[in-house]
Design an enzyme around this catalytic site. Structure first.
Site, PDB file in Angstrom:
ATOM      1  N   CYS A  26       0.835  -1.195   0.000  1.00 27.91           N
ATOM      2  CA  CYS A  26       0.000   0.000   0.000  1.00 27.91           C
ATOM      3  C   CYS A  26       0.866   1.239   0.000  1.00 27.91           C
ATOM      4  CB  CYS A  26      -0.949   0.027   1.199  1.00 27.91           C
ATOM      5  SG  CYS A  26      -0.132   0.470   2.745  1.00 27.91           S
ATOM      6  N   CYS A  29       3.388   1.900   2.682  1.00 26.68           N
ATOM      7  CA  CYS A  29       4.663   1.186   2.619  1.00 26.68           C
ATOM      8  C   CYS A  29       5.772   2.058   2.033  1.00 26.68           C
ATOM      9  CB  CYS A  29       4.521  -0.076   1.771  1.00 26.68           C
ATOM     10  SG  CYS A  29       3.408  -1.309   2.455  1.00 26.68           S
ATOM     11  N   ASP A 439      15.891  26.283 -31.407  1.00 19.84           N
ATOM     12  CA  ASP A 439      17.151  26.519 -32.099  1.00 19.84           C
ATOM     13  C   ASP A 439      16.877  26.274 -33.593  1.00 19.84           C
ATOM     14  OD1 ASP A 439      19.918  26.855 -32.528  1.00 19.84           O
ATOM     15  OD2 ASP A 439      20.191  24.677 -32.526  1.00 19.84           O
ATOM     16  N   ASP A 638      19.935  21.199 -29.483  1.00 18.49           N
ATOM     17  CA  ASP A 638      20.666  19.957 -29.745  1.00 18.49           C
ATOM     18  C   ASP A 638      21.186  19.286 -28.487  1.00 18.49           C
ATOM     19  OD1 ASP A 638      22.832  21.459 -28.964  1.00 18.49           O
ATOM     20  OD2 ASP A 638      23.718  21.614 -30.956  1.00 18.49           O
ATOM     21  N   ASP A 642      23.327  24.112 -26.741  1.00 16.98           N
ATOM     22  CA  ASP A 642      22.270  24.895 -26.105  1.00 16.98           C
ATOM     23  C   ASP A 642      22.085  24.526 -24.632  1.00 16.98           C
ATOM     24  OD1 ASP A 642      21.515  26.262 -28.531  1.00 16.98           O
ATOM     25  OD2 ASP A 642      20.668  24.370 -29.192  1.00 16.98           O
TER      26      ASP A 642
END
Length: 774
Positions: A26, A29, A439, A638, A642
């Protein structure tokens, strides 16, 4: 975890262990497991995934210490190393499913007849001569069934109590155990109890176990479907590889392949490790990794990825990445991490679940006291039944599953489409993006530029201009450099050694070639170096308006030529951008290219906002500017150049293809490289958040309504009192419903409209329920 911390962790990676946890039943836990693992010295972070019963632990710690700590708290654990065999894993889950069905069957076979016979008055009265031998026999039989069908609940409850915890086991053990004990007291001391209270609940205790075990079995089977994507990825990894050693081809286990080894791949075989073709030619199906259905042609020098399927040709390749370093291994690791991560939505559920069980026990006690004090005769019987029903119906399993099960399914679904989501927060935030920064090179365009124009001036020829440019760009990793190198190679021009090479970020390069000072770059570089280029502006503008990127070549302070490179937009960029704009997303293209070229590319792609001549370090500032204006910003680039902008964005999306993808550079990685995957990721994000909200709402409503009804709220007005057995069935089915609802994400069409009526959602839920249990 913040992006700053993530960056630090990547700079100095910590040891990491993945554990399979046995005994989690559950949401309560989760907190117990986290507490047990965090108590071990040296553990720095713990991520527990209730949906697949696993934990990822970071820190320099002996796994045996963690396993012992978990054992002391009532859980067993095993270290998960490498990739599990999908068939073996599935067999283990089926074994657990069959075991739960057997336990449910044993309880039902005895409990249901006992209930039916009792309902129609076929059992002897308690205290009667026949009842004096009948009921003790029933008590012994039901005790045996409690031991067989519910023993794991009682053992778990005792261990949880020893560690100061309370969980689902506590509720089930208290409910069924008290029913059996109360019944034993009734048959032994019936003469001392009011006649109306002298009722045994043996059948209730074991039928509750039948329902709960059967519900757990259905949940296990349905939950197993949610990890089908990760299993499919693991199943891509072949077990053996054919290597060439001493001129002979031999088959060896995949673990024994070394870096730099040469491997042979025949038609129809899976590629064993990442590598580069050194001989042969073929096409490779990379659909499972990239989502691209069309086979990819492979020639000498092409890269291949582990797990992809070779088609008709045969080739040899050299291993460049093996074991856990292959693209497939990194993708599996990333998918697992994302499936185990918790978005913000999960935190409220975790907080409630951590205190839920003790609160339910208190409510059960209060219910007992109220009914025993003010309830109608037999007040003791009513008090006992209502208190037991509250315990049984209130298990927070559905609450605990609500978020992780949806995240698991969504991350797996996205991986099948070539979208790699690295964490739960990205999954939650992607659908909220209001501004998307793109980009240009490799994102909107193909990223494979070619030389389109070469202009020569003064006493130089086109070959001279190309030779100078290629010589100065030799060794550069810039995409435009490769285009110039390829053009020079096609003309078989001999390159000249460049001395005193110097790169000016965002502007160009300078060097000494043949004892002459050579500059190659944009107009800004020429202005910095006092090179007069006024006479060439019209030519450059004309080339730029055609979508070409013009670069000036100057020798000894005089313009010698212009080289223009064209990078066509991707075939699906315009469609993707239109789709984003239809969703209300503001799309901006940010590039270091000159304004005219940027505008030409933007016009072809349908982008109206352009920021050109932007240096790489300034892209992050643009993202920050949008964020300060209240926008939720996504950045698509990329993943390497960037990186600052990707880190600054609310959601960083890296565009890549196959083995070249920088998996660690962004929150989301588009493996195929198609911009169409961005609106798909956003649609999946919104669908997942909606799915989680539905699950949480259902779980909250279920517990909010079921507990008062179980406590007898409807009895004074309507005379309705909930049976403990029905409570057990309702509790079990609530979890199965949550899992089935999450499984709807597995079959969703990522290209479909977002709008869907409620009737269709109900139909989809029913269909998902059937598929989950098929």
């Amino acid at each position: 975890m913040s992006k700053e911390n993530a960056t630090q962790n990547e700079d100095s990676p910590e040891p990491e262990v993945r554990l399979s946890i046995l005994g989690m039943r559950c949401a309560g836990c989760v907190g117990a497991v986290e507490s047990a693992l965090n108590s071990v010295a040296g553990v720095t972070s713990v991520e527990v995934n209730f949906a697949d019963h696993s934990a990822v632990v970071k820190g320099a710690v002996d796994p045996e210490l963690m396993k012992q700590s978990l054992k002391d708290s009532g859980y067993d654990a095993a270290v998960m190393e490498g990739f599990e065999d999908p068939a073996e894993q599935e067999e283990q889950e089926m074994a657990r499913y069959r075991q739960l069905v057997r336990k449910a069957t044993v309880a039902a076979v005895f409990g249901i007849p006992l209930m039916l016979v009792g309902h129609f008055g076929g059992v002897p009265d308690i205290g009667s001569p026949t009842g004096n031998w009948f009921w003790p026999e029933v008590a012994l039989i039901t005790l045996g069934i409690l031991f067989y069908s519910g023993g794991h609940f009682f053992v778990g409850a005792v261990k949880a109590l020893k560690s100061g915890q309370a969980n689902m086991d506590t509720l089930i053990a208290l409910g069924t155990g008290s029913a059996w004990l109360y019944s034993c007291v009734v048959i032994d001391y019936s003469e001392y109890l009011p006649s109306l209270s002298a009722h045994a609940y043996f059948e209730a205790s074991i039928i509750i176990l039948a329902f709960i075990n059967f519900g757990s079995a259905l949940e296990t089977k349905a939950r197993g479907k949610t990890s089908s994507a990760i299993r499919a990825l693991i199943g891509l990894q072949p077990r053996t590889a054919r290597v060439v050693r001493d001129g002979k081809e031999i088959d060896i286990p995949i673990e024994e392949v070394g870096l730099g080894e040469t491997l042979r791949v025949r038609p129809g075989e899976k590629i064993a490790v990442d590598g580069v073709l050194v001989e042969g030619h073929s096409t490779v199906d990379e659909s499972m990794l990239t989502g691209e259905s069309l086979p990819v042609e492979k020639v000498i020098g092409s890269k291949v990825a582990a797990g992809t399927m070779n088609q008709r040709g045969s080739f040899m390749y050299q291993a460049t990445r093996i074991g856990r370093d292959t693209a497939l291994a990194q993708i599996i690791k990333s998918v697992r991490q994302a499936q185990g991560s918790k978005p913000e939505l999960a935190k409220l559920a975790d907080k409630i679940a951590s205190i839920f069980v003790p609160v339910v026990v208190i409510i059960s006690v209060i219910t007992f006291i109220i009914w025993n004090t003010w309830g109608p005769d037999p007040s003791l019987g009513y008090a006992f039944v209502t208190a037991m029903t509250v315990l049984v119906i209130a298990c927070p399993c559905a609450l605990g599953l609500a978020t992780p099960i949806s995240v698991m399914v969504a991350v797996g679904r996205s991986a099948q489409s070539g979208i790699l989501i690295r964490n739960g927060d990205a999954l939650q935030t992607a659908g909220k993006i209001t501004s998307l920064v793109l980009d240009k090179t490799g994102t909107v365009t193909e990223g494979k530029p070619t030389v389109a124009t070469v202009e020569a001036y003064a006493n130089y020829t086109q070959d001279d201009v190309l030779q100078f440019a290629a010589s100065i760009e030799k060794g550069s990793e810039h995409p435009l450099a490769s285009a110039i190198m390829n053009a020079a190679e096609a003309k078989e021009l001999k390159l000249v050694r460049a001395k005193k090479f110097h790169a000016v970020a965002g502007h160009g390069v300078s060097a000494l070639i043949k004892e002459q000072t050579v500059l190659f770059g944009n107009e800004a570089l020429m202005q910095e170096e006092n090179v007069d280029c006024e006479a060439f502006k019209a030519t450059m503008l004309n080339l730029a308006e055609q979508g070409q990127t013009p670069m000036l070549l100057a020798v000894n302070g005089q313009v010698a030529g212009i080289i223009a490179v064209a990078d066509p937009i991707k075939a699906d960029s315009a469609a993707a951008i239109k789709k984003l704009q239809e969703q209300g997303v503001r799309v901006l293209m940010v590039t270091g290219d000159n304004t005219a070229t940027a505008q030409a590319i933007a016009k072809q792609a349908g982008i109206t906002e352009v920021r050109a001549q932007v240096l790489p370090q300034d892209k992050a500032a643009i993202v920050k500017e949008l964020q300060q204006a209240g926008q939720v910003v996504g950045m698509v680039g990329d993943g390497i150049n960037d990186a600052p902008a990707l880190a600054q964005a609310d959601v960083g999306i890296a565009i890549g293809t196959g083995t070249d993808v920088a998996i660690e550079s962004a929150d989301i990685v588009i493996l195929q490289g198609s911009l169409l995957k961005v609106p798909e990721a956003m649609l999946l994000s919104r669908a997942t958040v909606t799915n989680i909200q539905q699950n949480l709402f259902g779980a909250f409503i279920y517990n909010s309504l079921s507990i008062p009804i179980a406590a007898g709220l409807l009895y004074p007005m309507f005379g309705i009192l909930l049976s403990p057995m029905i409570a057990g069935a309702a509790m079990a089915m609530s979890s199965v419903t949550v899992v089935a609802n999450a499984n709807r994400l597995r079959w969703m069409d990522l290209n479909a409209s977002e709008k869907m009526d409620y009737k269709q959602q109900v139909l989809d839920l029913v269909a998902a329920f059937k598929k989950s249990l098929a």
